[in-house]
Design a protein around this motif. Structure first.
Motif, PDB file in Angstrom:
ATOM      1  N   ASN A  74       0.808  -1.227   0.000  1.00 38.84           N
ATOM      2  CA  ASN A  74       0.000   0.000   0.000  1.00 38.84           C
ATOM      3  C   ASN A  74       0.842   1.279   0.000  1.00 38.84           C
ATOM      4  O   ASN A  74       0.480   2.275   0.629  1.00 38.84           O
ATOM      5  CB  ASN A  74      -0.972  -0.010   1.189  1.00 38.84           C
ATOM      6  CG  ASN A  74      -2.044  -1.070   1.041  1.00 38.84           C
ATOM      7  OD1 ASN A  74      -2.520  -1.334  -0.065  1.00 38.84           O
ATOM      8  ND2 ASN A  74      -2.422  -1.698   2.143  1.00 38.84           N
ATOM      9  N   GLU A  75       1.936   1.265  -0.727  1.00 37.00           N
ATOM     10  CA  GLU A  75       2.800   2.449  -0.796  1.00 37.00           C
ATOM     11  C   GLU A  75       2.365   3.424  -1.884  1.00 37.00           C
ATOM     12  O   GLU A  75       2.807   4.570  -1.905  1.00 37.00           O
ATOM     13  CB  GLU A  75       4.250   2.033  -1.038  1.00 37.00           C
ATOM     14  CG  GLU A  75       4.455   1.269  -2.354  1.00 37.00           C
ATOM     15  CD  GLU A  75       5.915   1.066  -2.696  1.00 37.00           C
ATOM     16  OE1 GLU A  75       6.568   2.066  -2.998  1.00 37.00           O
ATOM     17  OE2 GLU A  75       6.384  -0.083  -2.670  1.00 37.00           O
ATOM     18  N   LEU A  76       1.520   2.969  -2.809  1.00 37.67           N
ATOM     19  CA  LEU A  76       1.104   3.803  -3.936  1.00 37.67           C
ATOM     20  C   LEU A  76      -0.414   3.923  -3.899  1.00 37.67           C
ATOM     21  O   LEU A  76      -1.130   2.941  -4.099  1.00 37.67           O
ATOM     22  CB  LEU A  76       1.580   3.144  -5.248  1.00 37.67           C
ATOM     23  CG  LEU A  76       1.582   3.982  -6.522  1.00 37.67           C
ATOM     24  CD1 LEU A  76       2.508   3.354  -7.571  1.00 37.67           C
ATOM     25  CD2 LEU A  76       0.198   4.165  -7.112  1.00 37.67           C
ATOM     26  N   ASP A  77      -0.910   5.129  -3.615  1.00 37.13           N
ATOM     27  CA  ASP A  77      -2.351   5.299  -3.426  1.00 37.13           C
ATOM     28  C   ASP A  77      -3.015   5.966  -4.633  1.00 37.13           C
ATOM     29  O   ASP A  77      -2.387   6.185  -5.673  1.00 37.13           O
ATOM     30  CB  ASP A  77      -2.638   6.079  -2.136  1.00 37.13           C
ATOM     31  CG  ASP A  77      -2.098   7.509  -2.150  1.00 37.13           C
ATOM     32  OD1 ASP A  77      -1.839   8.068  -3.241  1.00 37.13           O
ATOM     33  OD2 ASP A  77      -1.939   8.081  -1.047  1.00 37.13           O
ATOM     34  N   GLU A  78      -4.281   6.290  -4.486  1.00 33.49           N
ATOM     35  CA  GLU A  78      -5.075   6.843  -5.591  1.00 33.49           C
ATOM     36  C   GLU A  78      -4.483   8.139  -6.125  1.00 33.49           C
ATOM     37  O   GLU A  78      -4.390   8.346  -7.341  1.00 33.49           O
ATOM     38  CB  GLU A  78      -6.508   7.068  -5.118  1.00 33.49           C
ATOM     39  CG  GLU A  78      -7.437   7.603  -6.187  1.00 33.49           C
ATOM     40  CD  GLU A  78      -8.864   7.765  -5.674  1.00 33.49           C
ATOM     41  OE1 GLU A  78      -9.772   7.936  -6.503  1.00 33.49           O
ATOM     42  OE2 GLU A  78      -9.065   7.709  -4.434  1.00 33.49           O
ATOM     43  N   ASN A  79      -4.074   9.035  -5.226  1.00 33.94           N
ATOM     44  CA  ASN A  79      -3.493  10.308  -5.661  1.00 33.94           C
ATOM     45  C   ASN A  79      -2.202  10.090  -6.432  1.00 33.94           C
ATOM     46  O   ASN A  79      -1.930  10.773  -7.429  1.00 33.94           O
ATOM     47  CB  ASN A  79      -3.241  11.220  -4.457  1.00 33.94           C
ATOM     48  CG  ASN A  79      -4.528  11.698  -3.811  1.00 33.94           C
ATOM     49  OD1 ASN A  79      -5.562  11.799  -4.469  1.00 33.94           O
ATOM     50  ND2 ASN A  79      -4.481  11.995  -2.517  1.00 33.94           N
TER      51      ASN A  79
ATOM     52  N   PRO B 192      -6.279  -0.605  -3.723  1.00 34.14           N
ATOM     53  CA  PRO B 192      -7.352  -0.886  -4.683  1.00 34.14           C
ATOM     54  C   PRO B 192      -7.790   0.346  -5.465  1.00 34.14           C
ATOM     55  O   PRO B 192      -8.066   0.260  -6.667  1.00 34.14           O
ATOM     56  CB  PRO B 192      -8.480  -1.416  -3.784  1.00 34.14           C
ATOM     57  CG  PRO B 192      -7.779  -2.014  -2.604  1.00 34.14           C
ATOM     58  CD  PRO B 192      -6.586  -1.126  -2.373  1.00 34.14           C
ATOM     59  N   ALA B 193      -7.827   1.498  -4.796  1.00 36.19           N
ATOM     60  CA  ALA B 193      -8.225   2.734  -5.481  1.00 36.19           C
ATOM     61  C   ALA B 193      -7.208   3.117  -6.550  1.00 36.19           C
ATOM     62  O   ALA B 193      -7.571   3.598  -7.635  1.00 36.19           O
ATOM     63  CB  ALA B 193      -8.381   3.868  -4.468  1.00 36.19           C
ATOM     64  N   ALA B 194      -5.932   2.908  -6.267  1.00 35.02           N
ATOM     65  CA  ALA B 194      -4.890   3.201  -7.258  1.00 35.02           C
ATOM     66  C   ALA B 194      -5.039   2.300  -8.477  1.00 35.02           C
ATOM     67  O   ALA B 194      -4.928   2.751  -9.624  1.00 35.02           O
ATOM     68  CB  ALA B 194      -3.513   3.021  -6.634  1.00 35.02           C
TER      69      ALA B 194
END
Length: 454
Positions: free
Chosen positions: A331-336, A359-361
């Motif tokens: 979870n190091e890379l998120d939607e933003n 999941p959003a990413a």
């Protein structure tokens, strides 16, 4: 247009099973996330083969066959006693002996090990090699510890774990915080306790005592081989591409190395303190010296290359690139971050770490039709080469680097092909998440059915 009752029933049943997983495993968000991704992406398979629901395969596959938690006492250089918690979750042995790494890191807890072990089932299945899924580790931080302290911890850890291992039972390997040094101490203690030189009981060993060529490079090299296959689908290669690789450990370093060999240019790497950006391309020899030999931080790169930029606590995904490869942690890379990468023109992302994209990413990448390689497929090179090490140990032989790398490349090409074909067969072309989950699940589920209710 309404859906059929059968379709509604299957989707509703999957949701009910997932809800029960969450209820029975509270406060384990990473495990919930991993289960949800698998469950809901294999719905097309369940519609076509309802026997998997009838045989309760979902309920069975989320329950580990064995969960081991134990105390790990050790003494530091000052004579102070410490107590850590050790874990080994032997998740599924339908395809072969349990196989999966050991992680030593303060963030390790039951939920993290369960998510990693669950993912390992399908990752190992995709390799098409005879290995089951497991994971283990401890909430011990090797950072800042002396070699003696690490040795004493590893010896205490193995003093309990050894009774659960065996080349035909459970074969651990390394992961975050567990490299060749730790594997050596662990194997030495296993040999001492059992009075057996059982080389196949652990992988990631030194070449002097049964290790495999390419094992150090395997996860990073395998990641690049997988991405290379993805790029071919849009008539692209690594040649001339700018790449950003998060992390600066074993996976990241050898991802950088293979990208450079294929003509790409990695312009940024990171650690938990920040990132370095070198527009001329990361100096790989220096990075190896700093991280593998001197065990220093990426900021120490700057004195050697004054033109490079170090950004403490910076977000590496703000750097425009063609290819982004998260190789640090979950979870190091998120939607933003995903939206920023898409805006800056990224064409491909693949997971070198386990579940580094939220999941959003992933939804952002899917909407933008960016190539995406999920970790259970893209980072399978490490465990694949571990299985090759097991094969060499069983035959009491050793293969050279070129031969082993070629076998790894073929395995990664096979993983890509199986994911791609499954995605097409079930109506989701180029969706390698769906393809990986369906292909990985189906092989294990079929084996479980054939072996009866065990």
């Amino acid at each position: 247009m309404g859906r059929s009752l059968a379709t509604i029933d299957i989707e509703q049943r999957v949701q009910e099973i997932y809800n029960e997983v969450v209820r029975k495993n509270p406060a384990e968000p990473e495990f919930h996330q991993a289960v949800r991704e698998v469950f809901f992406s294999i719905i097309p398979l369940l519609k076509k083969n309802p026997i998997y629901l009838e045989e309760k395969l979902l309920e069975r596959i989320v329950e580990p066959e064995r969960q081991i938690v134990f105390r790990v006492p050790w003494v530091d250089d000052k004579g102070e006693i410490h107590v850590n918690r050790g874990f080994r979750i032997e998740f599924n042995s339908a395809l072969g002996p349990y196989k999966g790494g050991l992680r030593f890191h303060p963030s390790v807890n039951f939920g993290v090990i369960k998510f990693l072990g669950f993912e390992q089932i399908f990752k190992n299945s995709l390799t098409d090699l005879p290995i089951g899924g497991a994971k283990g580790g401890a909430d011990f931080d090797p950072k800042g510890k002396s070699d003696k302290e690490i040795m004493l911890f590893c010896q205490s850890f193995m003093t309990e774990l050894y009774r659960h291992l065996g080349e035909n039972t459970d074969v651990p390997a390394g992961d975050i915080g567990v490299g060749s040094r730790e594997i050596g101490y662990l194997f030495g203690q296993y040999k001492r306790i059992t009075n057996k030189f059982e080389a196949g009981v652990i992988t990631g060993k030194g070449l002097r005592y049964g290790g495999s060529a390419v094992r150090t490079e395997a996860t990073g090299y395998g990641l690049v081989f997988f991405v290379d296959e993805m790029l071919k689908t849009i008539n692209e290669t690594f040649e001339g591409k700018t790449c950003v690789v998060s992390g600066s450990g074993n996976v990241a370093i050898y991802t950088v190395e293979k990208i450079h060999q294929l003509g790409g240019k990695v312009i940024a790497v990171s650690d938990s303190d920040g990132y370095i950006y070198d527009k001329e391309g990361i100096d790989l020899d220096l990075l190896k010296q700093l991280k593998e030999v001197e065990r220093r931080r990426v900021k120490d790169y700057i004195p050697y290359h004054k033109h490079a930029i170090y950004k403490p606590n910076g977000n590496i995904w703000e750097i425009p690139c063609d290819i982004a490869l998260p190789c640090a942690t979950q979870n190091e890379l998120d939607e933003n971050d995903a939206e920023m990468l898409v805006k800056n023109g990224v064409i491909a992302i693949a997971e070198g770490a386990n579940m580094p994209c939220t999941p959003a990413a992933i939804r952002v990448f899917e909407k933008a039709k960016v190539l995406f390689g999920p970790g259970k497929a893209a980072n399978g090179g490490g465990v694949a080469t571990s299985a090759l090490e097991m094969e060499q140990n069983a035959g009491k032989t050793r293969w050279d680097f070129e031969y082993t790398e070629n076998k790894l490349k073929k395995i990664m090409q096979g993983i890509f092909r199986r994911c791609s074909q499954a995605a097409i067969e079930y109506g989701f072309p180029n969706n390698y998440i769906v393809g990986a989950n369906i292909e990985g699940f189906k092989k294990v589920a079929d084996a479980m059915i054939e072996q009866g209710i065990v």
